[in-house]
Design an enzyme around this catalytic site. Structure first.
Site, PDB file in Angstrom:
ATOM      1  N   ASP A  89     -60.930 -36.712  42.079  1.00  0.00           N
ATOM      2  CA  ASP A  89     -62.086 -37.360  41.435  1.00  0.00           C
ATOM      3  C   ASP A  89     -63.114 -36.296  41.060  1.00  0.00           C
ATOM      4  O   ASP A  89     -63.529 -35.499  41.910  1.00  0.00           O
ATOM      5  CB  ASP A  89     -62.705 -38.390  42.389  1.00  0.00           C
ATOM      6  CG  ASP A  89     -61.751 -39.555  42.657  1.00  0.00           C
ATOM      7  OD1 ASP A  89     -60.795 -39.730  41.873  1.00  0.00           O
ATOM      8  OD2 ASP A  89     -61.948 -40.275  43.653  1.00  0.00           O
ATOM      9  N   ASP A 146     -58.414 -32.766  34.593  1.00  0.00           N
ATOM     10  CA  ASP A 146     -58.756 -32.912  33.169  1.00  0.00           C
ATOM     11  C   ASP A 146     -60.230 -32.584  32.949  1.00  0.00           C
ATOM     12  O   ASP A 146     -60.708 -32.673  31.829  1.00  0.00           O
ATOM     13  CB  ASP A 146     -58.523 -34.361  32.725  1.00  0.00           C
ATOM     14  CG  ASP A 146     -59.440 -35.320  33.461  1.00  0.00           C
ATOM     15  OD1 ASP A 146     -59.451 -35.280  34.715  1.00  0.00           O
ATOM     16  OD2 ASP A 146     -60.171 -36.090  32.809  1.00  0.00           O
ATOM     17  N   GLU A 201     -53.932 -40.448  51.155  1.00  0.00           N
ATOM     18  CA  GLU A 201     -54.681 -41.251  50.183  1.00  0.00           C
ATOM     19  C   GLU A 201     -55.760 -42.040  50.929  1.00  0.00           C
ATOM     20  O   GLU A 201     -55.473 -42.655  51.953  1.00  0.00           O
ATOM     21  CB  GLU A 201     -53.704 -42.188  49.445  1.00  0.00           C
ATOM     22  CG  GLU A 201     -54.320 -43.278  48.599  1.00  0.00           C
ATOM     23  CD  GLU A 201     -55.302 -42.778  47.553  1.00  0.00           C
ATOM     24  OE1 GLU A 201     -54.973 -41.869  46.781  1.00  0.00           O
ATOM     25  OE2 GLU A 201     -56.445 -43.294  47.516  1.00  0.00           O
ATOM     26  N   LYS A 221     -71.632 -36.336  38.031  1.00  0.00           N
ATOM     27  CA  LYS A 221     -73.096 -36.287  38.184  1.00  0.00           C
ATOM     28  C   LYS A 221     -73.476 -35.228  39.221  1.00  0.00           C
ATOM     29  O   LYS A 221     -72.868 -35.178  40.296  1.00  0.00           O
ATOM     30  CB  LYS A 221     -73.644 -37.642  38.620  1.00  0.00           C
ATOM     31  CG  LYS A 221     -73.549 -38.688  37.531  1.00  0.00           C
ATOM     32  CD  LYS A 221     -74.167 -39.989  37.971  1.00  0.00           C
ATOM     33  CE  LYS A 221     -74.014 -41.022  36.866  1.00  0.00           C
ATOM     34  NZ  LYS A 221     -74.190 -42.386  37.321  1.00  0.00           N
TER      35      LYS A 221
HETATM   36  C1  LIG Z   1     -57.875 -39.722  39.861  1.00  0.00           C
HETATM   37  S1  LIG Z   1     -56.767 -40.294  41.050  1.00  0.00           S
HETATM   38  C2  LIG Z   1     -55.353 -39.202  40.846  1.00  0.00           C
HETATM   39  C3  LIG Z   1     -54.118 -39.777  41.489  1.00  0.00           C
HETATM   40  C4  LIG Z   1     -52.877 -38.905  41.482  1.00  0.00           C
HETATM   41  N1  LIG Z   1     -53.056 -37.667  42.221  1.00  0.00           N
HETATM   42  C5  LIG Z   1     -52.406 -38.621  40.088  1.00  0.00           C
HETATM   43  O1  LIG Z   1     -52.490 -37.475  39.648  1.00  0.00           O
HETATM   44  O2  LIG Z   1     -51.947 -39.563  39.431  1.00  0.00           O
HETATM   45  C6  LIG Z   1     -57.490 -39.695  42.558  1.00  0.00           C
HETATM   46  C7  LIG Z   1     -56.854 -40.312  43.781  1.00  0.00           C
HETATM   47  O3  LIG Z   1     -57.294 -39.585  44.917  1.00  0.00           O
HETATM   48  C8  LIG Z   1     -57.824 -40.479  45.883  1.00  0.00           C
HETATM   49  N2  LIG Z   1     -58.872 -39.716  46.565  1.00  0.00           N
HETATM   50  C9  LIG Z   1     -60.039 -39.320  46.055  1.00  0.00           C
HETATM   51  N3  LIG Z   1     -60.716 -38.562  46.935  1.00  0.00           N
HETATM   52  C10 LIG Z   1     -59.935 -38.484  48.033  1.00  0.00           C
HETATM   53  C11 LIG Z   1     -60.086 -37.848  49.298  1.00  0.00           C
HETATM   54  N4  LIG Z   1     -61.173 -37.141  49.593  1.00  0.00           N
HETATM   55  N5  LIG Z   1     -59.096 -37.986  50.199  1.00  0.00           N
HETATM   56  C12 LIG Z   1     -57.984 -38.713  49.912  1.00  0.00           C
HETATM   57  N6  LIG Z   1     -57.792 -39.341  48.727  1.00  0.00           N
HETATM   58  C13 LIG Z   1     -58.753 -39.210  47.809  1.00  0.00           C
HETATM   59  C14 LIG Z   1     -58.328 -41.664  45.092  1.00  0.00           C
HETATM   60  O4  LIG Z   1     -58.391 -42.833  45.874  1.00  0.00           O
HETATM   61  C15 LIG Z   1     -57.259 -41.742  43.995  1.00  0.00           C
HETATM   62  O5  LIG Z   1     -56.152 -42.506  44.396  1.00  0.00           O
END
Ligand SMILES: C[S@@+](CC[C@H](N)C(=O)[O-])C[C@H]1O[C@@H](n2cnc3c(N)ncnc32)[C@H](O)[C@@H]1O
Length: 197
Positions: free
Chosen positions: A102, A138, A52, A106
């Site tokens: 994420d 999603d 994370e 955009k």
């Molecule tokens: C939309 S949340 C989804 C969290 C979880 N996987 C869930 O399904 O409930 C995306 C998570 O991934 C982390 N994140 C995003 N890009 C990342 C990356 N390149 N490396 C590690 N963590 C990342 C964000 O900080 C966030 O906690």
């Protein structure tokens, strides 16, 4: 070298833990550790490593793991692609989970998306032959892009999402299910080599 290995603490995975023999699953972008913790409780003979990027979420995940004294779960801080590359030996993971990465909708931000060709290369390296990459999102445009990049990648074959296990929901899965949003799922099985049929 990954910072997690430079200064190993009780929650950091030394190389011996990563290679200790029991199956290893990775949750990339594990947020506050809900899925890692639930999986570790459900499958005590499997090890789970969360990765994370946000420190506060890493600390929250670790606090849950410590409270429940889960010896089979660890969470490290780091960027997904770089952490796979710097921390993980070849073929170490049976499953890599990427749940609701994420979407960066955009156009000018899309290069920041986690799931792309470079990511598949690295996921292929760390997943054992026959192991799987399981992705949920999603976001329909991101999903279409994932399908496109996976179709052009010779080292994975699409597999059934249902694999006989019952998985706990992730935090975002629960949130989107409550909103009745569609959830797109992709399971990819790793071939023996990049050129396998
Ligand atoms: C939309 S949340 C989804 C969290 C979880 N996987 C869930 O399904 O409930 C995306 C998570 O991934 C982390 N994140 C995003 N890009 C990342 C990356 N390149 N490396 C590690 N963590 C990342 C964000 O900080 C966030 O906690």
């Amino acid at each position: 070298m990954n910072a997690a290995l430079d200064a190993p603490g009780p929650a950091d995975p030394p190389l011996e833990w990563l290679r200790s023999g029991e199956p290893l699953e990775i949750d990339l972008g594990c947020h506050k550790g809900t899925f890692v913790v639930a999986m570790a409780r459900q499958f005590p003979c499997v090890r789970f490593l969360g990765i994370e990027r946000q420190r506060g979420r890493v600390e929250k995940s670790r606090a849950k793991i410590e409270r429940l004294a889960l010896a089979n779960a660890r969470v490290v801080p780091g960027e997904g692609l770089e952490t796979l590359r710097d921390l993980l030996p070849d073929g170490v993971a049976r499953v890599v989970h990427v749940s609701f990465p994420d979407p960066w909708p955009k156009r000018r931000h899309q290069a920041r998306r986690l799931v792309n060709r470079a990511f598949l290369d690295e996921a292929w390296r760390v997943i054992e032959p026959g192991g799987t990459l399981r992705v949920m999102t999603d976001d329909a445009p991101y999903f279409a892009a994932m399908i496109g990049v996976a179709a052009g990648f010779p080292g994975f074959r699409e597999a059934d999402w249902e694999d006989g296990r019952i998985y706990p929901e992730t935090e975002f899965q629960r949130k989107f299910a409550a909103l009745a949003k569609p959830i797109y799922r992709l399971a990819l099985r790793r071939c023996d080599s990049m050129s396998s049929e």
